[in-house]
Design a protein around this motif. Structure first.
Motif, PDB file in Angstrom:
ATOM      1  N   PHE A  36       0.797  -1.229   0.000  1.00  0.00           N
ATOM      2  CA  PHE A  36       0.000   0.000   0.000  1.00  0.00           C
ATOM      3  C   PHE A  36       0.830   1.279   0.000  1.00  0.00           C
ATOM      4  CE2 PHE A  36      -2.658  -3.260   2.112  1.00  0.00           C
ATOM      5  CZ  PHE A  36      -3.732  -3.262   1.228  1.00  0.00           C
ATOM      6  N   PHE A  37       2.051   1.224   0.477  1.00  0.00           N
ATOM      7  CA  PHE A  37       2.849   2.458   0.590  1.00  0.00           C
ATOM      8  C   PHE A  37       4.186   2.374  -0.146  1.00  0.00           C
ATOM      9  CE2 PHE A  37       0.229   2.075   4.441  1.00  0.00           C
ATOM     10  CZ  PHE A  37      -0.477   3.265   4.383  1.00  0.00           C
ATOM     11  N   ARG A  38       4.411   1.304  -0.917  1.00  0.00           N
ATOM     12  CA  ARG A  38       5.654   1.135  -1.679  1.00  0.00           C
ATOM     13  C   ARG A  38       6.884   1.290  -0.765  1.00  0.00           C
ATOM     14  NH1 ARG A  38       3.486  -1.463  -5.795  1.00  0.00           N
ATOM     15  NH2 ARG A  38       1.805  -0.263  -6.793  1.00  0.00           N
ATOM     16  N   TRP A  39       6.773   0.744   0.438  1.00  0.00           N
ATOM     17  CA  TRP A  39       7.840   0.870   1.427  1.00  0.00           C
ATOM     18  C   TRP A  39       8.993  -0.060   1.086  1.00  0.00           C
ATOM     19  CZ3 TRP A  39       9.811  -2.759   4.955  1.00  0.00           C
ATOM     20  CH2 TRP A  39      10.604  -2.242   5.986  1.00  0.00           C
ATOM     21  N   SER A  40      10.192   0.368   1.395  1.00  0.00           N
ATOM     22  CA  SER A  40      11.363  -0.486   1.230  1.00  0.00           C
ATOM     23  C   SER A  40      12.235  -0.363   2.471  1.00  0.00           C
ATOM     24  CB  SER A  40      12.165  -0.094  -0.017  1.00  0.00           C
ATOM     25  OG  SER A  40      12.616   1.247   0.080  1.00  0.00           O
ATOM     26  N   ALA A  41      12.919  -1.430   2.815  1.00  0.00           N
ATOM     27  CA  ALA A  41      13.761  -1.427   4.009  1.00  0.00           C
ATOM     28  C   ALA A  41      14.896  -0.423   3.849  1.00  0.00           C
ATOM     29  CB  ALA A  41      14.329  -2.822   4.252  1.00  0.00           C
ATOM     30  N   PRO A  42      15.242   0.295   4.915  1.00  0.00           N
ATOM     31  CA  PRO A  42      16.333   1.281   4.830  1.00  0.00           C
ATOM     32  C   PRO A  42      17.655   0.611   4.491  1.00  0.00           C
ATOM     33  CG  PRO A  42      15.038   1.577   6.840  1.00  0.00           C
ATOM     34  CD  PRO A  42      14.616   0.273   6.247  1.00  0.00           C
ATOM     35  N   LEU A  43      18.451   1.286   3.679  1.00  0.00           N
ATOM     36  CA  LEU A  43      19.786   0.797   3.382  1.00  0.00           C
ATOM     37  C   LEU A  43      20.747   1.062   4.535  1.00  0.00           C
ATOM     38  CD1 LEU A  43      20.121   1.925  -0.361  1.00  0.00           C
ATOM     39  CD2 LEU A  43      19.524  -0.343   0.522  1.00  0.00           C
ATOM     40  N   PHE A  44      20.440   2.099   5.307  1.00  0.00           N
ATOM     41  CA  PHE A  44      21.277   2.437   6.454  1.00  0.00           C
ATOM     42  C   PHE A  44      20.361   2.797   7.617  1.00  0.00           C
ATOM     43  CE2 PHE A  44      23.495   5.561   9.117  1.00  0.00           C
ATOM     44  CZ  PHE A  44      24.604   4.811   9.486  1.00  0.00           C
ATOM     45  N   TRP A  45      20.549   2.127   8.739  1.00  0.00           N
ATOM     46  CA  TRP A  45      19.733   2.372   9.924  1.00  0.00           C
ATOM     47  C   TRP A  45      20.393   3.466  10.763  1.00  0.00           C
ATOM     48  CZ3 TRP A  45      15.121  -0.261  10.503  1.00  0.00           C
ATOM     49  CH2 TRP A  45      14.915  -1.323   9.633  1.00  0.00           C
ATOM     50  N   GLU A  46      19.696   4.568  10.914  1.00  0.00           N
ATOM     51  CA  GLU A  46      20.250   5.733  11.592  1.00  0.00           C
ATOM     52  C   GLU A  46      20.242   5.524  13.105  1.00  0.00           C
ATOM     53  OE1 GLU A  46      22.324   8.928  10.932  1.00  0.00           O
ATOM     54  OE2 GLU A  46      20.990   8.355   9.295  1.00  0.00           O
ATOM     55  N   PRO A  47      21.379   5.712  13.786  1.00  0.00           N
ATOM     56  CA  PRO A  47      21.374   5.629  15.256  1.00  0.00           C
ATOM     57  C   PRO A  47      20.537   6.737  15.865  1.00  0.00           C
ATOM     58  CG  PRO A  47      23.612   5.480  14.360  1.00  0.00           C
ATOM     59  CD  PRO A  47      22.726   5.913  13.230  1.00  0.00           C
ATOM     60  N   PHE A  48      20.011   6.482  17.053  1.00  0.00           N
ATOM     61  CA  PHE A  48      19.115   7.442  17.702  1.00  0.00           C
ATOM     62  C   PHE A  48      19.827   8.741  18.038  1.00  0.00           C
ATOM     63  CE2 PHE A  48      17.111   9.276  21.483  1.00  0.00           C
ATOM     64  CZ  PHE A  48      15.792   9.376  21.059  1.00  0.00           C
ATOM     65  N   TRP A  49      21.087   8.646  18.467  1.00  0.00           N
ATOM     66  CA  TRP A  49      21.797   9.854  18.884  1.00  0.00           C
ATOM     67  C   TRP A  49      22.219  10.717  17.684  1.00  0.00           C
ATOM     68  CZ3 TRP A  49      23.577   4.881  19.526  1.00  0.00           C
ATOM     69  CH2 TRP A  49      24.634   4.489  18.705  1.00  0.00           C
ATOM     70  N   VAL A  50      22.159  10.166  16.484  1.00  0.00           N
ATOM     71  CA  VAL A  50      22.497  10.952  15.286  1.00  0.00           C
ATOM     72  C   VAL A  50      21.271  11.666  14.746  1.00  0.00           C
ATOM     73  CG1 VAL A  50      23.345  10.816  12.909  1.00  0.00           C
ATOM     74  CG2 VAL A  50      24.412   9.426  14.703  1.00  0.00           C
ATOM     75  N   SER A  51      20.170  10.940  14.602  1.00  0.00           N
ATOM     76  CA  SER A  51      18.922  11.520  14.096  1.00  0.00           C
ATOM     77  C   SER A  51      17.757  10.837  14.801  1.00  0.00           C
ATOM     78  CB  SER A  51      18.829  11.329  12.577  1.00  0.00           C
ATOM     79  OG  SER A  51      17.606  11.860  12.082  1.00  0.00           O
ATOM     80  N   PRO A  52      17.305  11.381  15.938  1.00  0.00           N
ATOM     81  CA  PRO A  52      16.251  10.714  16.721  1.00  0.00           C
ATOM     82  C   PRO A  52      14.967  10.463  15.933  1.00  0.00           C
ATOM     83  CG  PRO A  52      17.282  12.458  17.991  1.00  0.00           C
ATOM     84  CD  PRO A  52      17.798  12.586  16.602  1.00  0.00           C
ATOM     85  N   ILE A  53      14.509  11.450  15.179  1.00  0.00           N
ATOM     86  CA  ILE A  53      13.237  11.312  14.453  1.00  0.00           C
ATOM     87  C   ILE A  53      13.338  10.221  13.398  1.00  0.00           C
ATOM     88  CG2 ILE A  53      11.531  12.489  13.030  1.00  0.00           C
ATOM     89  CD1 ILE A  53      11.624  13.431  15.912  1.00  0.00           C
ATOM     90  N   GLN A  54      14.402  10.258  12.611  1.00  0.00           N
ATOM     91  CA  GLN A  54      14.563   9.251  11.570  1.00  0.00           C
ATOM     92  C   GLN A  54      14.736   7.860  12.167  1.00  0.00           C
ATOM     93  OE1 GLN A  54      17.663  10.103   8.765  1.00  0.00           O
ATOM     94  NE2 GLN A  54      17.379   8.217   7.609  1.00  0.00           N
ATOM     95  N   SER A  55      15.456   7.763  13.276  1.00  0.00           N
ATOM     96  CA  SER A  55      15.659   6.468  13.918  1.00  0.00           C
ATOM     97  C   SER A  55      14.339   5.891  14.431  1.00  0.00           C
ATOM     98  CB  SER A  55      16.654   6.616  15.071  1.00  0.00           C
ATOM     99  OG  SER A  55      16.859   5.382  15.722  1.00  0.00           O
ATOM    100  N   ILE A  56      13.530   6.737  15.060  1.00  0.00           N
ATOM    101  CA  ILE A  56      12.225   6.277  15.546  1.00  0.00           C
ATOM    102  C   ILE A  56      11.338   5.862  14.384  1.00  0.00           C
ATOM    103  CG2 ILE A  56      10.102   7.025  16.699  1.00  0.00           C
ATOM    104  CD1 ILE A  56      11.831   8.754  18.523  1.00  0.00           C
ATOM    105  N   THR A  57      11.381   6.622  13.303  1.00  0.00           N
ATOM    106  CA  THR A  57      10.566   6.300  12.123  1.00  0.00           C
ATOM    107  C   THR A  57      10.970   4.952  11.525  1.00  0.00           C
ATOM    108  OG1 THR A  57      10.352   8.656  11.631  1.00  0.00           O
ATOM    109  CG2 THR A  57       9.827   7.119   9.869  1.00  0.00           C
TER     110      THR A  57
END
Length: 321
Positions: free
Chosen positions: A161-182
Motif C-alpha cells: 500500500f505504501f511502496r515501502w522499502s527497508a532502509p539501506l542504512f539504519w540511523e542511530p538514535f543519537w544521530v537523528s532521533p526522528i529518523q531512527s524512531i521512524t
C-alpha cells in the motif's frame, strides 16, 4: 533485607552459570566445522593439517572442559573474545549493535504500556459490554500471533500500500532521533503486540478485582467523578502486579527480538547472533546469548527488589509469590 538481596543475587548467578553451560554445549553440537567455515573451502580442498592449524589457532581443538573454563575466565575479566568470522573484538561489535536492540525494546514496551493499560481499564469499566468483548478478542489475537508473523504482515502491507522499502542504512538514535524512531517503529510494533495484549488482560483482571472493593464504593458515595475513582483510587492501588508484569516482560522482550530483527533486517543483536550461529562463530554466539540471558536475569532481579521494597511481606518470606 540483606538475606532477601543475597538470595536473589545467588539465584541469578546460578541461572547465568546454567545458561553458560547450555549455550556452550549447544553451539558446539550444531553440525558444522568452524575451521572449515573460516577457510571458506569445502572438504578435500584444504588439507587436514591446515584445518588442524586453524583449529589450534582458534583454540577449538582442546577438550571441551578446557575450552569452557578458558571462556568463563575470559568472560569474568570482561573479555568476550574475538569473532571467528570477522576477526573483530566481539565486545566492539556488540557495542555497535546493542543500541538498536535496546531502542526497539524500549519503543515496544512504551507502545504496550500506553495502549495496554487504558485498554484494560476500559474493558474493566464496561465489563460484559461489546467494548469488553472486542478488547478481549483483540488481546487473545495479540497473544496468539507470533511476532515474526506480525512482522511479515506489516512488511507486506507497507510494500503493497505504501511502496515501502527497508532502509539501506539504519540511523542511530543519537544521530537523528526522528529518523531512527521512524525506521524502528515497525519492528517495535511487531515485537510489542504480545506485551500489549498481556498488559491489557492483566490490567482488566486487576481492575475488576479492585473496582469491587469497599473503598471504591465509598469513593463513589462521596460524589467523586468516575475518572478519579478509577484512576486515582482503582488503578493506583492495583498497579503493583501491573508494574511487576511490565518489568518481567521488558526483560524477556530482548530474547524475542532475535527473530523480529531478522525479519526486518535490523542490524541489532538478534541478526548478529543468527549470523554467528550460522557461521559457527562460537565467541560471538556465546557472548550474545549470555548477554541476553543476563539482561533477563538482571531485569527479574530488579523487579523482585522493587516488589520487596513495595511489599515488605515479600522480604519476610524471602521470595515473591
Amino acid at each position: 533485607m540483606a538475606q532477601f538481596l543475597f538470595a536473589r543475587f545467588w539465584s541469578g548467578l546460578m541461572t547465568l552459570f546454567c545458561v553458560a553451560v547450555i549455550v556452550f554445549i549447544i553451539v558446539r553440537v550444531i553440525p558444522g566445522d568452524a575451521a572449515m567455515m573460516l577457510t571458506g573451502a569445502g572438504a578435500g580442498v584444504v588439507s587436514e593439517q591446515e584445518l588442524e592449524a586453524v583449529r589450534e589457532r582458534l583454540g577449538i581443538n582442546q577438550p571441551l572442559p578446557v575450552q569452557f573454563v578458558a571462556w568463563v575466565g575470559d568472560f569474568v575479566r570482561f573479555d568476550l573474545g574475538t569473532s571467528i568470522r570477522t576477526g573483530a573484538p566481539v565486545a566492539d561489535e556488540i557495542a555497535a549493535r546493542f543500541p538498536y536492540t535496546l531502542q526497539i525494546a524500549v519503543m515496544a514496551m512504551v507502545i504496550a504500556v500506553v495502549l495496554g493499560v487504558p485498554a484494560g481499564v476500559l474493558a474493566a469499566r464496561f465489563t460484559g459490554s461489546w467494548i469488553d468483548r472486542l478488547l478481549q478478542t483483540l488481546s487473545v489475537a495479540g497473544l496468539a500471533a507470533p511476532s515474526f508473523w506480525v512482522g511479515l504482515l506489516i512488511i507486506l502491507s507497507l510494500v503493497t500500500f505504501f511502496r515501502w522499502s527497508a532502509p539501506l542504512f539504519w540511523e542511530p538514535f543519537w544521530v537523528s532521533p526522528i529518523q531512527s524512531i521512524t525506521q524502528l517503529i515497525w519492528p517495535a510494533i511487531a515485537a510489542g503486540l504480545r506485551q500489549l495484549a498481556l498488559i491489557a488482560r492483566m490490567t482488566r483482571s486487576i481492575m475488576l478485582e479492585v473496582l469491587g472493593e469497599d473503598y471504591i464504593r465509598t469513593a463513589r458515595a462521596k460524589g467523586l467523578s468516575e475518572a478519579r475513582v478509577i484512576f486515582r483510587h482503582g488503578l493506583t492501588n492495583g498497579s503493583l502486579p501491573i508494574v511487576t508484569l511490565i518489568g518481567f516482560e521488558f526483560a524477556a522482550l530482548f530474547g524475542s527480538l532475535i527473530i523480529t530483527e531478522t525479519v526486518f533486517n535490523v542490524p541489532g543483536l538478534g541478526q548478529y547472533v543468527i549470523t554467528a550461529i550460522m557461521n559457527r562463530d562460537y565467541p560471538a554466539a556465546q557472548a550474545v546469548v549470555l548477554l541476553l540471558a543476563g539482561i533477563v536475569v538482571i531485569g527479574n532481579l530488579l523487579v523482585d527488589l522493587i516488589y520487596g521494597w513495595l511489599d515488605p511481606r515479600m522480604r519476610l518470606k524471602g521470595k515473591p509469590s
